[in-house]
Scaffold this motif. Structure first.
Motif, PDB file in Angstrom:
ATOM      1  N   GLY A  40       0.703  -1.225  -0.017  1.00 21.77           N
ATOM      2  CA  GLY A  40       0.232   0.109  -0.014  1.00 21.77           C
ATOM      3  C   GLY A  40       0.631   1.618   0.001  1.00 21.77           C
ATOM      4  O   GLY A  40       0.306   2.420   0.320  1.00 21.77           O
ATOM      5  N   TYR A  41       1.975   1.046  -0.263  1.00 22.44           N
ATOM      6  CA  TYR A  41       3.059   2.295  -0.075  1.00 22.44           C
ATOM      7  C   TYR A  41       3.077   3.080  -1.586  1.00 22.44           C
ATOM      8  O   TYR A  41       2.869   2.237  -2.690  1.00 22.44           O
ATOM      9  CB  TYR A  41       4.460   1.775   0.089  1.00 22.44           C
ATOM     10  N   ASN A  42       3.450   4.463  -1.546  1.00 21.63           N
ATOM     11  CA  ASN A  42       3.645   4.886  -2.819  1.00 21.63           C
ATOM     12  C   ASN A  42       5.049   4.636  -3.196  1.00 21.63           C
ATOM     13  O   ASN A  42       6.087   4.817  -2.280  1.00 21.63           O
ATOM     14  CB  ASN A  42       3.496   6.478  -2.352  1.00 21.63           C
ATOM     15  N   CYS A  43       5.007   4.034  -4.423  1.00 23.67           N
ATOM     16  CA  CYS A  43       6.513   3.291  -4.799  1.00 23.67           C
ATOM     17  C   CYS A  43       7.312   4.424  -5.386  1.00 23.67           C
ATOM     18  O   CYS A  43       8.634   4.050  -5.912  1.00 23.67           O
ATOM     19  CB  CYS A  43       6.227   2.123  -5.845  1.00 23.67           C
ATOM     20  N   GLU A  44       6.866   5.703  -5.803  1.00 23.43           N
ATOM     21  CA  GLU A  44       7.606   6.673  -6.456  1.00 23.43           C
ATOM     22  C   GLU A  44       8.715   7.320  -5.624  1.00 23.43           C
ATOM     23  O   GLU A  44       9.066   8.335  -5.237  1.00 23.43           O
ATOM     24  CB  GLU A  44       7.043   7.671  -7.029  1.00 23.43           C
ATOM     25  N   TYR A  45       9.879   6.578  -4.881  1.00 16.04           N
ATOM     26  CA  TYR A  45      10.926   6.951  -4.355  1.00 16.04           C
ATOM     27  C   TYR A  45      12.042   6.169  -4.464  1.00 16.04           C
ATOM     28  O   TYR A  45      11.988   4.980  -5.161  1.00 16.04           O
ATOM     29  CB  TYR A  45      10.414   6.691  -2.777  1.00 16.04           C
ATOM     30  N   PRO A  46      13.158   6.836  -4.596  1.00 15.26           N
ATOM     31  CA  PRO A  46      14.424   6.207  -5.043  1.00 15.26           C
ATOM     32  C   PRO A  46      14.720   4.741  -4.293  1.00 15.26           C
ATOM     33  O   PRO A  46      14.626   4.990  -2.837  1.00 15.26           O
ATOM     34  CB  PRO A  46      15.430   7.168  -4.679  1.00 15.26           C
ATOM     35  N   SER A  47      15.027   3.853  -4.873  1.00 16.47           N
ATOM     36  CA  SER A  47      15.143   2.583  -4.225  1.00 16.47           C
ATOM     37  C   SER A  47      16.300   1.602  -5.109  1.00 16.47           C
ATOM     38  O   SER A  47      16.501   2.187  -5.883  1.00 16.47           O
ATOM     39  CB  SER A  47      13.902   1.913  -4.105  1.00 16.47           C
ATOM     40  N   SER A  48      16.390   0.456  -4.328  1.00 16.51           N
ATOM     41  CA  SER A  48      17.473  -0.456  -5.041  1.00 16.51           C
ATOM     42  C   SER A  48      17.402  -1.756  -4.451  1.00 16.51           C
ATOM     43  O   SER A  48      17.012  -2.010  -3.462  1.00 16.51           O
ATOM     44  CB  SER A  48      19.168   0.114  -4.735  1.00 16.51           C
ATOM     45  N   PHE A  49      17.511  -2.661  -5.553  1.00 17.53           N
ATOM     46  CA  PHE A  49      17.739  -4.027  -5.253  1.00 17.53           C
ATOM     47  C   PHE A  49      19.285  -4.227  -5.284  1.00 17.53           C
ATOM     48  O   PHE A  49      20.052  -3.605  -6.030  1.00 17.53           O
ATOM     49  CB  PHE A  49      17.264  -5.065  -6.195  1.00 17.53           C
ATOM     50  N   TYR A  50      19.666  -5.134  -4.569  1.00 22.54           N
ATOM     51  CA  TYR A  50      21.118  -5.624  -4.491  1.00 22.54           C
ATOM     52  C   TYR A  50      21.239  -7.271  -4.617  1.00 22.54           C
ATOM     53  O   TYR A  50      20.581  -7.896  -3.729  1.00 22.54           O
ATOM     54  CB  TYR A  50      21.832  -5.306  -3.351  1.00 22.54           C
ATOM     55  N   ILE A  51      21.783  -7.629  -5.559  1.00 22.16           N
ATOM     56  CA  ILE A  51      22.116  -9.046  -5.562  1.00 22.16           C
ATOM     57  C   ILE A  51      23.037  -9.657  -4.485  1.00 22.16           C
ATOM     58  O   ILE A  51      23.946  -8.968  -4.064  1.00 22.16           O
ATOM     59  CB  ILE A  51      22.896  -9.656  -6.870  1.00 22.16           C
ATOM     60  N   SER A  52      22.622 -10.518  -3.731  1.00 24.30           N
ATOM     61  CA  SER A  52      22.928 -11.103  -2.431  1.00 24.30           C
ATOM     62  C   SER A  52      23.141 -12.345  -2.247  1.00 24.30           C
ATOM     63  O   SER A  52      22.702 -13.380  -3.062  1.00 24.30           O
ATOM     64  CB  SER A  52      21.920 -10.756  -1.120  1.00 24.30           C
ATOM     65  N   ASN A  53      24.152 -12.870  -1.381  1.00 24.99           N
ATOM     66  CA  ASN A  53      24.414 -14.096  -1.029  1.00 24.99           C
ATOM     67  C   ASN A  53      23.591 -14.660   0.009  1.00 24.99           C
ATOM     68  O   ASN A  53      22.579 -13.986   0.659  1.00 24.99           O
ATOM     69  CB  ASN A  53      25.823 -14.532  -0.730  1.00 24.99           C
ATOM     70  N   ASP A  54      23.715 -15.952   0.547  1.00 22.54           N
ATOM     71  CA  ASP A  54      23.087 -16.328   1.724  1.00 22.54           C
ATOM     72  C   ASP A  54      22.895 -15.505   2.963  1.00 22.54           C
ATOM     73  O   ASP A  54      22.102 -15.827   3.638  1.00 22.54           O
ATOM     74  CB  ASP A  54      23.348 -17.882   1.925  1.00 22.54           C
ATOM     75  N   GLN A  55      23.953 -14.781   3.148  1.00 23.20           N
ATOM     76  CA  GLN A  55      24.093 -14.042   4.267  1.00 23.20           C
ATOM     77  C   GLN A  55      23.432 -12.627   4.080  1.00 23.20           C
ATOM     78  O   GLN A  55      23.519 -11.561   4.981  1.00 23.20           O
ATOM     79  CB  GLN A  55      25.478 -13.936   4.827  1.00 23.20           C
ATOM     80  N   TRP A  56      22.984 -12.277   3.049  1.00 22.69           N
ATOM     81  CA  TRP A  56      22.051 -11.099   2.647  1.00 22.69           C
ATOM     82  C   TRP A  56      23.424  -9.828   2.527  1.00 22.69           C
ATOM     83  O   TRP A  56      23.181  -8.856   2.890  1.00 22.69           O
ATOM     84  CB  TRP A  56      21.204 -10.583   3.711  1.00 22.69           C
TER      85      TRP A  56
END
Length: 218
Positions: A40-56
């Motif tokens: 339900g959030y407004n998604c128009e904000y700077p954000s990022s995905f980071y490819i991660s390992n099993d320990q995040w």
């Protein structure tokens, strides 16, 4: 066409989870928007995905609405990267940060790969929702500011004086002022000494009227 089923969990609210099915050919921006369709959030904000390992642990960054620093670094953009291009593990993990100014952090994990689409379903699709997402800006902590724990009495603050009040009501005492203040008492002391000096002067000649003189009376 294959589907990816992701489980999305708030890092600080692990009882709030979402499961999302999305096409392998769709982009990270599609996943970003699907997550916030479910919160339900407004998604128009700077954000990022980071490819991660099993320990995040964060690896390569894929961003949305990048700032100039990220642009200069050549960070990949969400709308340009398909999910299939960054998945090489059947349980691929992504660390996801939404809204850098007031962030929420998420763990995004690939649960399984589904080979057949469900006819009539529009993807991405939220297929499971557990727990209520916290308010979008409810993670900002504004503590009440308390006065310092000190026994010292702050005269100016206690009496509600301003800097202007202190300038008008108090003047700096200079070395000259100190001298002027002490001039009169010093002179007065000298006058007192002179006033009684004659009466108790060492020149009175007490030797002439000493004990021998009184002895003659007897």
């Amino acid at each position: 066409m294959a589907l990816y089923r992701f489980r999305v969990t708030f890092e600080d609210y692990d009882d709030v989870t979402r499961e999302i099915d999305i096409k392998s050919t769709q982009t990270f921006e599609d996943l970003h928007r699907a997550i916030h369709q479910s919160t339900g959030y407004n998604c128009e904000y700077p954000s990022s995905f980071y490819i991660s390992n099993d320990q995040w642990i964060k690896g390569e960054e894929i961003t949305f609405m990048p700032n100039q620093r990220r642009i200069d670094r050549g960070v990949a953009l969400m709308d340009k990267v398909k999910l299939s291009n960054r998945i090489d593990d059947p349980h691929q993990k992504f660390y996801y940060t939404f809204n850098f100014d007031r962030p929420f952090d998420f763990h995004v994990e690939l649960l399984k790969i589904i080979l057949d689409e469900n006819p009539g379903t529009t993807y991405p699709a939220v297929i499971k929702s557990t727990g209520e997402a916290p308010k979008q800006f409810g993670n900002v902590f504004n503590p009440t500011i308390l006065p310092p724990a000190s026994e010292d009495f702050d005269f100016l603050n206690e009496m509600e004086f301003s800097e202007e009040d202190t300038e008008e009501g108090f003047s700096e005492v200079s070395e000259t002022d100190d001298l002027e203040v002490h001039d009169e008492p010093i002179e007065a002391a000298d006058e007192e000494e002179d006033e009684f000096g004659g009466e108790f002067s060492d020149n009175e000649g007490f030797d002439e009227e000493g004990p021998a003189h009184h002895g003659d009376d007897y």
